[in-house]
Design a protein around this motif. Structure first.
Motif, PDB file in Angstrom:
ATOM      1  N   THR A 139       0.879  -1.142   0.171  1.00  0.00           N
ATOM      2  CA  THR A 139      -0.083   0.100  -0.101  1.00  0.00           C
ATOM      3  C   THR A 139       0.758   1.274   0.051  1.00  0.00           C
ATOM      4  N   LEU A 140       1.990   1.338   0.786  1.00  0.00           N
ATOM      5  CA  LEU A 140       2.645   2.411   0.979  1.00  0.00           C
ATOM      6  C   LEU A 140       3.420   2.546  -0.352  1.00  0.00           C
ATOM      7  N   ARG A 141       4.036   1.476  -1.176  1.00  0.00           N
ATOM      8  CA  ARG A 141       4.500   1.783  -2.464  1.00  0.00           C
ATOM      9  C   ARG A 141       3.764   2.104  -3.462  1.00  0.00           C
ATOM     10  N   THR A 142       2.534   1.730  -3.570  1.00  0.00           N
ATOM     11  CA  THR A 142       1.621   1.888  -4.641  1.00  0.00           C
ATOM     12  C   THR A 142       0.683   3.190  -4.608  1.00  0.00           C
ATOM     13  N   GLN A 143       0.288   3.400  -3.695  1.00  0.00           N
ATOM     14  CA  GLN A 143      -0.764   4.489  -3.459  1.00  0.00           C
ATOM     15  C   GLN A 143      -0.211   5.708  -3.643  1.00  0.00           C
ATOM     16  N   GLN A 144      -1.062   6.917  -4.096  1.00  0.00           N
ATOM     17  CA  GLN A 144      -0.612   8.162  -4.078  1.00  0.00           C
ATOM     18  C   GLN A 144      -1.104   8.808  -2.709  1.00  0.00           C
ATOM     19  N   PRO A 145      -0.207   9.954  -2.435  1.00  0.00           N
ATOM     20  CA  PRO A 145      -0.119  10.628  -1.197  1.00  0.00           C
ATOM     21  C   PRO A 145      -1.654  10.864  -0.754  1.00  0.00           C
ATOM     22  N   ARG A 146      -2.669  11.416  -1.632  1.00  0.00           N
ATOM     23  CA  ARG A 146      -3.977  11.572  -1.337  1.00  0.00           C
ATOM     24  C   ARG A 146      -4.778  10.301  -1.077  1.00  0.00           C
ATOM     25  N   SER A 147      -4.672   9.220  -1.774  1.00  0.00           N
ATOM     26  CA  SER A 147      -5.325   7.975  -1.559  1.00  0.00           C
ATOM     27  C   SER A 147      -4.831   7.248  -0.155  1.00  0.00           C
ATOM     28  N   LEU A 148      -3.418   7.339   0.254  1.00  0.00           N
ATOM     29  CA  LEU A 148      -3.062   6.733   1.511  1.00  0.00           C
ATOM     30  C   LEU A 148      -3.444   7.939   2.422  1.00  0.00           C
ATOM     31  N   ALA A 149      -3.723   9.035   2.391  1.00  0.00           N
ATOM     32  CA  ALA A 149      -4.260   9.958   3.207  1.00  0.00           C
ATOM     33  C   ALA A 149      -5.618   9.539   3.732  1.00  0.00           C
ATOM     34  N   ALA A 150      -6.285   9.061   2.826  1.00  0.00           N
ATOM     35  CA  ALA A 150      -7.665   8.761   2.923  1.00  0.00           C
ATOM     36  C   ALA A 150      -7.729   7.359   3.844  1.00  0.00           C
ATOM     37  N   ILE A 151      -6.843   6.564   3.351  1.00  0.00           N
ATOM     38  CA  ILE A 151      -6.664   5.303   3.960  1.00  0.00           C
ATOM     39  C   ILE A 151      -6.383   5.435   5.541  1.00  0.00           C
ATOM     40  N   LEU A 152      -5.349   6.255   5.691  1.00  0.00           N
ATOM     41  CA  LEU A 152      -5.068   6.584   7.134  1.00  0.00           C
ATOM     42  C   LEU A 152      -6.133   7.265   7.897  1.00  0.00           C
ATOM     43  N   ALA A 153      -6.726   8.230   7.370  1.00  0.00           N
ATOM     44  CA  ALA A 153      -8.017   8.824   7.774  1.00  0.00           C
ATOM     45  C   ALA A 153      -9.077   7.819   8.345  1.00  0.00           C
ATOM     46  N   HIS A 154      -9.322   6.921   7.304  1.00  0.00           N
ATOM     47  CA  HIS A 154      -9.899   5.859   7.958  1.00  0.00           C
ATOM     48  C   HIS A 154      -9.635   4.901   8.983  1.00  0.00           C
ATOM     49  N   GLU A 155      -8.480   4.831   9.036  1.00  0.00           N
ATOM     50  CA  GLU A 155      -7.781   3.961  10.221  1.00  0.00           C
ATOM     51  C   GLU A 155      -7.840   4.820  11.689  1.00  0.00           C
ATOM     52  N   LEU A 156      -7.737   6.059  11.334  1.00  0.00           N
ATOM     53  CA  LEU A 156      -7.986   7.111  12.655  1.00  0.00           C
ATOM     54  C   LEU A 156      -9.238   7.045  13.256  1.00  0.00           C
ATOM     55  N   GLY A 157     -10.138   6.858  12.243  1.00  0.00           N
ATOM     56  CA  GLY A 157     -11.760   6.691  12.440  1.00  0.00           C
ATOM     57  C   GLY A 157     -11.874   5.771  13.327  1.00  0.00           C
ATOM     58  N   HIS A 158     -11.178   4.731  13.278  1.00  0.00           N
ATOM     59  CA  HIS A 158     -11.381   3.413  13.987  1.00  0.00           C
ATOM     60  C   HIS A 158     -11.048   3.589  15.410  1.00  0.00           C
ATOM     61  N   HIS A 159      -9.841   4.350  15.585  1.00  0.00           N
ATOM     62  CA  HIS A 159      -9.407   4.573  16.814  1.00  0.00           C
ATOM     63  C   HIS A 159     -10.367   5.785  17.426  1.00  0.00           C
ATOM     64  N   MET A 160     -10.827   6.593  16.855  1.00  0.00           N
ATOM     65  CA  MET A 160     -11.676   7.660  17.241  1.00  0.00           C
ATOM     66  C   MET A 160     -12.969   7.194  17.663  1.00  0.00           C
ATOM     67  N   GLY A 161     -13.358   6.004  17.091  1.00  0.00           N
ATOM     68  CA  GLY A 161     -14.653   5.562  17.506  1.00  0.00           C
ATOM     69  C   GLY A 161     -14.543   4.353  18.524  1.00  0.00           C
ATOM     70  N   GLY A 162     -13.176   4.076  18.928  1.00  0.00           N
ATOM     71  CA  GLY A 162     -13.103   3.039  19.981  1.00  0.00           C
ATOM     72  C   GLY A 162     -13.141   1.657  19.233  1.00  0.00           C
ATOM     73  N   HIS A 163     -13.080   1.688  18.022  1.00  0.00           N
ATOM     74  CA  HIS A 163     -13.240  -0.091  17.602  1.00  0.00           C
ATOM     75  C   HIS A 163     -12.106  -0.570  17.734  1.00  0.00           C
TER      76      HIS A 163
END
Length: 315
Positions: A139-163
């Motif tokens: 993922t880190l090698r192939t995704q563009q910065p904006r796409s990678l940012a969206a993926i990381l934001a999704h994972e941050l959402g898991h933390h913020m929701g307590g998942h």
């Protein structure tokens, strides 16, 4: 593109326990009670050997869930269970600025989280324990910065929701019960096999005895009847958590970038063999097509108030 991040720095986003996390904790309650009974029995045996050991066993197990939020335990968890490694210097140089941008939009202290790399040739990322965020090296090698940012934001959402932490806590406190259930199944199967080998009458008597034992267990602990349904309930909560994390990423302004990633995943899934209905009920992630529709619906709202308190309009 939404302007949901317009004033994101003015207020900090807080870690909460959302509906998906509450559901997961609720569905884990029967397993917790089963584990508690097992631990109480172990404590009683330990107490017979030395009186102080009984309470220590029970109290130690009840308090052990706090290890989820211990930094050193998280490192062990990331390395041993998630099979991740720390990023190399080059990987950190690429990953850290994107993570800083995402957390800055959310008003979160990104330094509290640890970034990890999962060696895997697939597009994936995960949030673990209390503060772990991991992406695959592919993922880190192939995704563009904006796409990678969206993926990381999704994972941050898991933390913020307590998942992330709720999943690990439920798993941890269910372990004694799961071990006991598996051991009981193995003993019963062996006993039935031995009885059946001797006589048909013995087999019939064994069935009657098992029925009485089953009724006795249900009367003593009625929640045991829920155990067969828990995998389906837990999977439903997990799918709900994925949709919530998608919405969190969209609120930060990464909706269109997340959609591009999900549409690619939808194409991959469309070419894969179709799962049967039971497998779909047990899936921990919704189909990419469903996630695409959910994000499109969210972005299609003309007016909404984002979680940072700013009213936004989609242009």
């Amino acid at each position: 593109m939404t302007a949901a991040h317009g004033r994101s720095g003015s207020r900090r986003s807080r870690r909460t326990i959302d509906g998906a996390s509450l559901s997961r904790l609720l569905f884990g309650l029967p397993w917790f009670l089963t584990s508690l009974v097992v631990v109480l029995l172990v404590g009683a045996i330990a107490g017979a050997v030395a009186a102080p050991l009984g309470p220590l066993v029970v109290l130690g197990w009840l308090g052990s869930g706090a290890v989820v939020f211990w930094g050193r335990a998280e490192s062990w968890f990331a390395r041993s269970l998630l099979r991740c490694r720390p990023p190399t210097e080059d990987e950190r140089d690429r990953l850290a600025p994107i993570w800083d941008e995402v957390t800055r939009r959310a008003g979160v202290d990104g330094s509290r989280y640890s970034l990890w790399i999962e060696p895997a040739a697939e597009m994936n990322a995960q949030a673990g324990a209390g503060h772990i965020v991991a992406v695959t090296d592919w993922t880190l090698r192939t995704q563009q910065p904006r796409s990678l940012a969206a993926i990381l934001a999704h994972e941050l959402g898991h933390h913020m929701g307590g998942h992330a932490w709720s999943t690990l806590v439920v798993l941890w406190y269910s372990l004694p019960g799961r071990v006991a259930v598996r051991a009981t199944r193995a003993v019963v199967r062996f006993a039935l096999h031995m009885i059946r080998a001797f006589s048909a009458l013995g087999w019939s008597l064994a069935i009657v005895v098992l029925i009485f034992i089953g009724f006795g267990l249900v009367l003593a602990a009625p929640y045991l009847v829920l155990l067969p349904a828990l995998p389906y309930a837990a999977a439903y909560a997990s799918r709900a958590a994925e949709l919530r994390a998608d919405r969190f990423a969209a609120r930060l302004g990464y909706g269109e970038d997340l959609l591009q990633t999900l549409r690619t995943l939808r194409e991959v899934e469309s070419g894969a063999p179709q799962e049967n209905r039971i497998a779909g009920y047990l899936a921990t992630h919704p189909p990419a097509a469903e996630r695409v529709r959910a994000v499109e619906f969210f972005l299609g709202c003309a007016w909404r108030r984002d979680e940072f308190g700013t009213e936004t309009k989609r242009s």
